[in-house]
Design an enzyme around this catalytic site. Structure first.
Site, PDB file in Angstrom:
ATOM      1  N   GLU A 159      -2.274   7.804  -4.992  1.00  0.00           N
ATOM      2  CA  GLU A 159      -2.534   7.191  -6.257  1.00  0.00           C
ATOM      3  C   GLU A 159      -4.032   7.189  -6.729  1.00  0.00           C
ATOM      4  O   GLU A 159      -4.299   7.049  -7.931  1.00  0.00           O
ATOM      5  CB  GLU A 159      -2.340   5.711  -6.210  1.00  0.00           C
ATOM      6  CG  GLU A 159      -3.149   4.778  -5.442  1.00  0.00           C
ATOM      7  CD  GLU A 159      -2.630   3.468  -5.463  1.00  0.00           C
ATOM      8  OE1 GLU A 159      -3.463   2.449  -5.837  1.00  0.00           O
ATOM      9  OE2 GLU A 159      -1.341   3.018  -5.247  1.00  0.00           O
ATOM     10  N   ASP A 208       4.957  -0.283  -6.924  1.00  0.00           N
ATOM     11  CA  ASP A 208       3.669  -0.591  -7.519  1.00  0.00           C
ATOM     12  C   ASP A 208       2.418   0.043  -7.004  1.00  0.00           C
ATOM     13  O   ASP A 208       1.654   0.097  -7.575  1.00  0.00           O
ATOM     14  CB  ASP A 208       3.495  -2.120  -7.252  1.00  0.00           C
ATOM     15  CG  ASP A 208       2.187  -2.547  -8.321  1.00  0.00           C
ATOM     16  OD1 ASP A 208       2.356  -2.267  -9.501  1.00  0.00           O
ATOM     17  OD2 ASP A 208       1.237  -3.241  -7.730  1.00  0.00           O
ATOM     18  N   ARG A 227       0.982  -1.279  -0.025  1.00  0.00           N
ATOM     19  CA  ARG A 227       0.134  -0.051   0.179  1.00  0.00           C
ATOM     20  C   ARG A 227       0.885   1.215   0.160  1.00  0.00           C
ATOM     21  O   ARG A 227       1.814   1.316   0.817  1.00  0.00           O
ATOM     22  CB  ARG A 227      -1.055  -0.022   1.207  1.00  0.00           C
ATOM     23  CG  ARG A 227      -1.941  -0.961   1.168  1.00  0.00           C
ATOM     24  CD  ARG A 227      -3.121  -0.471  -0.092  1.00  0.00           C
ATOM     25  NE  ARG A 227      -4.324  -1.389   0.009  1.00  0.00           N
ATOM     26  CZ  ARG A 227      -4.123  -2.496  -0.953  1.00  0.00           C
ATOM     27  NH1 ARG A 227      -3.139  -2.686  -1.652  1.00  0.00           N
ATOM     28  NH2 ARG A 227      -5.332  -3.375  -0.988  1.00  0.00           N
ATOM     29  N   HIS A 238      -0.194   0.132  -9.905  1.00  0.00           N
ATOM     30  CA  HIS A 238      -0.998  -1.091  -9.079  1.00  0.00           C
ATOM     31  C   HIS A 238      -1.073  -2.148  -9.857  1.00  0.00           C
ATOM     32  O   HIS A 238      -2.259  -2.723 -10.028  1.00  0.00           O
ATOM     33  CB  HIS A 238      -2.136  -0.500  -8.442  1.00  0.00           C
ATOM     34  CG  HIS A 238      -2.284  -1.024  -7.164  1.00  0.00           C
ATOM     35  ND1 HIS A 238      -2.705  -0.096  -5.992  1.00  0.00           N
ATOM     36  CD2 HIS A 238      -2.447  -2.164  -6.773  1.00  0.00           C
ATOM     37  CE1 HIS A 238      -2.908  -0.984  -5.088  1.00  0.00           C
ATOM     38  NE2 HIS A 238      -2.833  -2.145  -5.565  1.00  0.00           N
TER      39      HIS A 238
END
Length: 342
Positions: free
Chosen positions: A263, A258, A234, A295
């Site tokens: 985001e 990622d 996260r 992600h």
């Protein structure tokens, strides 16, 4: 069951449509995220299906409850976007605890190798007919130390790959599994030891109110020089400004990410025409030793199949009044959020 699936992408529709009929679930797909401004779209449905960046706070829960929503179906493992405590006795919450640990473990090692062997830079050079090896000197992973924070299913698959490469593995978890430690050959240590001894630090823990920005200026100062930081968990686990400063100073060699703490306004969307307004994200993307994906670590055929099937099975169990293996709820006696995976 009438289900509205928020933040729907074409691949969500493809995989849910494969199986929804046999589960007798009627799905309407909505490309907007679930927020207070969009929750009116759930009126007339029995359940909502959401993903990592949907916002289900007290106000949204009250509205969903008012509309008669009985079930919140998280098609992901993390549930930090839902006020689980407030949802108790109003709406049941279920999730997909492990849709493809291998997919995230595999992309994690791929991102690390891209950094340590400068793979992205090499590809760009040869595509421009530049076959010089200048600037491409990397370093071996063999015999280096990885510190893993969180030892769930994804981390376990990651450890198997690391062991095959010949890396030393340290780990930290709030709930150590010493049987697992013996089986996989890693060593549990405290966080300070992780920071002090690791060449690579990889985050595989859920986001909680206690660990937000656990990677910050202070924790980075305890790390080895030229450490690599990996985050496929996260975004809010990392203080991005502190990370940027540490990369620019040379304290941190690079980062493989990622996820990103802000985001939700950008990831999963094509912003190539409109651009972005987030100056911190722009600076992060400008750094040579940063790999940032949107992600996508979970995004494999196997994972999308499991997400659809587990989500639909969660709905089936709820409709049949069966025990919900994947329910997430607040336990008053323990005063904490409980998920049955533990």
């Amino acid at each position: 069951m009438k289900l509205i699936l928020f933040d729907a992408k074409p691949y969500d529709k493809e995989y849910f449509d494969m199986y929804s009929r046999e589960y007798n679930v009627d799905i309407v797909y909505e490309d907007k995220k679930l927020t207070f401004e969009t929750c009116h779209l759930a009126n007339g449905f029995d359940a909502v299906c959401i993903f990592v960046n949907d916002v289900v706070d007290k106000e949204v829960i009250d509205k969903l409850h008012e509309f008669g929503i009985k079930l919140i179906v998280l098609r992901c493992a993390g549930y930090n976007g839902v006020d689980i405590k407030y949802a108790k006795n109003k709406i049941t919450v279920v999730r997909v605890p492990a849709y493809s640990p291998n997919s995230i473990a595999e992309i994690s090692i791929g991102m690390i190798l891209t950094l340590t062997r400068k793979i992205n830079k090499a590809i760009n050079k040869t595509k421009n007919y530049n076959f010089s090896l200048e600037g491409l000197v990397g370093f071996d992973l063999f015999n280096r130390t990885v510190g893993i924070i969180g030892t769930g299913k994804i981390a376990q698959e990651f450890m198997k790959i690391l062991s095959g490469i010949g890396m030393k593995i340290l780990a930290y978890d709030l709930y150590p599994n010493y049987e697992l430690e013996s089986k996989l050959g890693f060593k549990y240590v405290d966080l300070d030891t992780i920071y002090k001894e690791s060449d690579i630090i990889s985050l595989h823990c859920p986001l909680t109110s206690d660990n937000a920005h656990m990677i910050n200026k202070d924790s980075i100062s305890k790390m080895k020089d030229r450490v690599i930081i990996v985050n496929t968990a996260r975004g809010m686990l990392i203080d991005t400004k502190a990370l940027i400063d540490a990369i620019k100073s040379g304290k941190v060699y690079g980062a493989a990410l990622d996820v990103y703490e802000n985001e939700k306004n950008y990831f999963f969307n094509d912003c190539s025409e409109t651009g972005i307004d987030d100056e911190m994200l722009k600076e992060l993307l400008s750094l040579e030793n940063v790999i940032l994906f949107s992600h996508q670590a979970y995004l494999t055929e196997e994972a999308l199949t499991n997400i659809a099937l587990v989500s639909l099975n969660n709905i089936k169990s709820f409709c049949n009044n069966e025990f919900l293996n994947n329910e997430v709820f607040y336990d008053e006696l323990q005063d904490k959020i409980v998920d049955f995976r533990k």
